[in-house]
Design a protein around this motif. Sequence first.
Motif, mmCIF file in Angstrom:
data_model
loop_
_atom_site.group_PDB
_atom_site.id
_atom_site.type_symbol
_atom_site.label_atom_id
_atom_site.label_comp_id
_atom_site.label_asym_id
_atom_site.label_seq_id
_atom_site.Cartn_x
_atom_site.Cartn_y
_atom_site.Cartn_z
ATOM 1 N N ALA A 4 0.826 -1.212 0.000
ATOM 2 C CA ALA A 4 0.000 0.000 0.000
ATOM 3 C C ALA A 4 0.855 1.256 0.000
ATOM 4 C CB ALA A 4 -0.929 -0.002 1.214
ATOM 5 N N TYR A 5 2.137 1.113 0.347
ATOM 6 C CA TYR A 5 3.071 2.236 0.374
ATOM 7 C C TYR A 5 3.972 2.261 -0.864
ATOM 8 C CZ TYR A 5 1.805 2.912 5.282
ATOM 9 O OH TYR A 5 1.126 3.152 6.451
ATOM 10 N N ALA A 6 3.709 1.390 -1.825
ATOM 11 C CA ALA A 6 4.499 1.390 -3.055
ATOM 12 C C ALA A 6 4.438 2.763 -3.697
ATOM 13 C CB ALA A 6 3.984 0.329 -4.022
ATOM 14 N N LYS A 7 5.537 3.178 -4.310
ATOM 15 C CA LYS A 7 5.564 4.501 -4.934
ATOM 16 C C LYS A 7 4.526 4.596 -6.039
ATOM 17 C CE LYS A 7 8.660 5.129 -2.022
ATOM 18 N NZ LYS A 7 8.355 3.798 -1.465
ATOM 19 N N ARG A 8 4.205 3.479 -6.673
ATOM 20 C CA ARG A 8 3.153 3.495 -7.694
ATOM 21 C C ARG A 8 1.817 3.884 -7.077
ATOM 22 N NH1 ARG A 8 3.562 -1.112 -11.725
ATOM 23 N NH2 ARG A 8 4.524 0.583 -12.928
ATOM 24 N N VAL A 9 1.520 3.348 -5.905
ATOM 25 C CA VAL A 9 0.267 3.662 -5.223
ATOM 26 C C VAL A 9 0.272 5.115 -4.748
ATOM 27 C CG1 VAL A 9 -1.209 3.099 -3.261
ATOM 28 C CG2 VAL A 9 -0.048 1.260 -4.524
ATOM 29 N N THR A 10 1.370 5.539 -4.135
ATOM 30 C CA THR A 10 1.450 6.916 -3.645
ATOM 31 C C THR A 10 1.378 7.907 -4.792
ATOM 32 O OG1 THR A 10 2.814 6.153 -1.802
ATOM 33 C CG2 THR A 10 2.772 8.516 -2.219
ATOM 34 N N ALA A 11 2.028 7.581 -5.920
ATOM 35 C CA ALA A 11 1.970 8.464 -7.085
ATOM 36 C C ALA A 11 0.537 8.612 -7.574
ATOM 37 C CB ALA A 11 2.853 7.912 -8.197
ATOM 38 N N ALA A 12 -0.208 7.509 -7.612
ATOM 39 C CA ALA A 12 -1.608 7.585 -8.030
ATOM 40 C C ALA A 12 -2.418 8.440 -7.060
ATOM 41 C CB ALA A 12 -2.204 6.182 -8.124
ATOM 42 N N THR A 13 -2.089 8.359 -5.766
ATOM 43 C CA THR A 13 -2.762 9.185 -4.775
ATOM 44 C C THR A 13 -2.464 10.664 -5.004
ATOM 45 O OG1 THR A 13 -2.705 7.420 -3.119
ATOM 46 C CG2 THR A 13 -2.977 9.669 -2.305
ATOM 47 N N MET A 14 -1.228 10.977 -5.347
ATOM 48 C CA MET A 14 -0.864 12.371 -5.600
ATOM 49 C C MET A 14 -1.553 12.897 -6.856
ATOM 50 S SD MET A 14 1.039 13.343 -3.074
ATOM 51 C CE MET A 14 -0.018 12.286 -2.049
ATOM 52 N N VAL A 15 -1.670 12.082 -7.872
ATOM 53 C CA VAL A 15 -2.397 12.495 -9.084
ATOM 54 C C VAL A 15 -3.861 12.744 -8.748
ATOM 55 C CG1 VAL A 15 -3.192 11.726 -11.361
ATOM 56 C CG2 VAL A 15 -0.803 11.374 -10.685
ATOM 57 N N ALA A 16 -4.451 11.857 -7.925
ATOM 58 C CA ALA A 16 -5.842 12.040 -7.512
ATOM 59 C C ALA A 16 -6.002 13.296 -6.659
ATOM 60 C CB ALA A 16 -6.315 10.811 -6.736
ATOM 61 N N LEU A 17 -5.021 13.567 -5.800
ATOM 62 C CA LEU A 17 -5.050 14.798 -5.002
ATOM 63 C C LEU A 17 -5.086 16.025 -5.899
ATOM 64 C CD1 LEU A 17 -4.601 16.519 -2.385
ATOM 65 C CD2 LEU A 17 -2.144 16.206 -2.798
#
Length: 292
Positions: free
Chosen positions: A75-88
């Motif tokens: 859940a902390y993979a950079k791929r997941v975090t990157a998608a969260t930042m795009v959604a933000l």
Amino acid sequence: MIPGLVERTVAVDGSSVHVAHGGAGHPVLLLHGFPQTHLAWRHVAASLAADFHVVCPDLPGYGASAPPPGDDPAAYAKRVTAATMVALMRELGHERFSVVGHDRGALVAFRAALDHPGVIEHLAVLDVIPTVDNWAALHGAGGVFAFHLYLLAQGSGLPERMIGAAPDVFFGHFLDTWTAEPGAIPADVRAAYLAAAGTPAAIHAICQDYRASAFVDAGHDQADRDAGRTLTMPVLAMWQDPGEVVLPFDPRQLWASWAPDLRTRVLPCGHFLPEERPGEVTAAIRDLLGRQ
């Protein structure tokens, strides 16, 4: 507080992200590193906000941002975090934007640029190399200087228990030894970093972040390399001058293998470029964006 920016909490992907943002113009996402919060960008963001809309979030699990749903390193993979930042950024009204990252934030920015090339217009990465290259470069005595990468990635709650015994000593070690500029991180900001990183929840989130780098992120990077994927946007890579230290890798060569349109800067400072050399960092970002 960063002058000229307002703080708010935004619901994103079933969690919440704390963000400071402000200014008008082309949107620029600024992502901090370890063991910091969005305050790492206080000088750079205040300057850029005169001409850009700057967005400075706390990464998930860091600062005032909630950890991602699910207690799994994936859940902390950079791929997941990157998608969260795009959604933000979409929640804030930005479909396309530029991203600048330092340290852990740079790894998220790198992944966002690879996974969302139609969204990211410019990429800047500060004092980091891609995860797969970093693990390949660490060997021999060089690993001593990156001991935290190995410690934080250990499972079974071991690093959480060790760090939890003296969190200010552990995180303070990096804040004190990774900077070459006295006063670059003043006492109040240092205290804010330690307070944010030192809770049991934050310690666990940070360990999960590093576990993801060891066991998830490197695989994503390698798959992209095997597929011949590269960064399609203009890229700026900046790092500290190593001085007499002989690096086990060439940052320029490594980044050139990922970024056909690359420019580089080497700054005479320690690891915390945005705080030690904010003027030079801001100028380089403006140059990348084509807006002086």
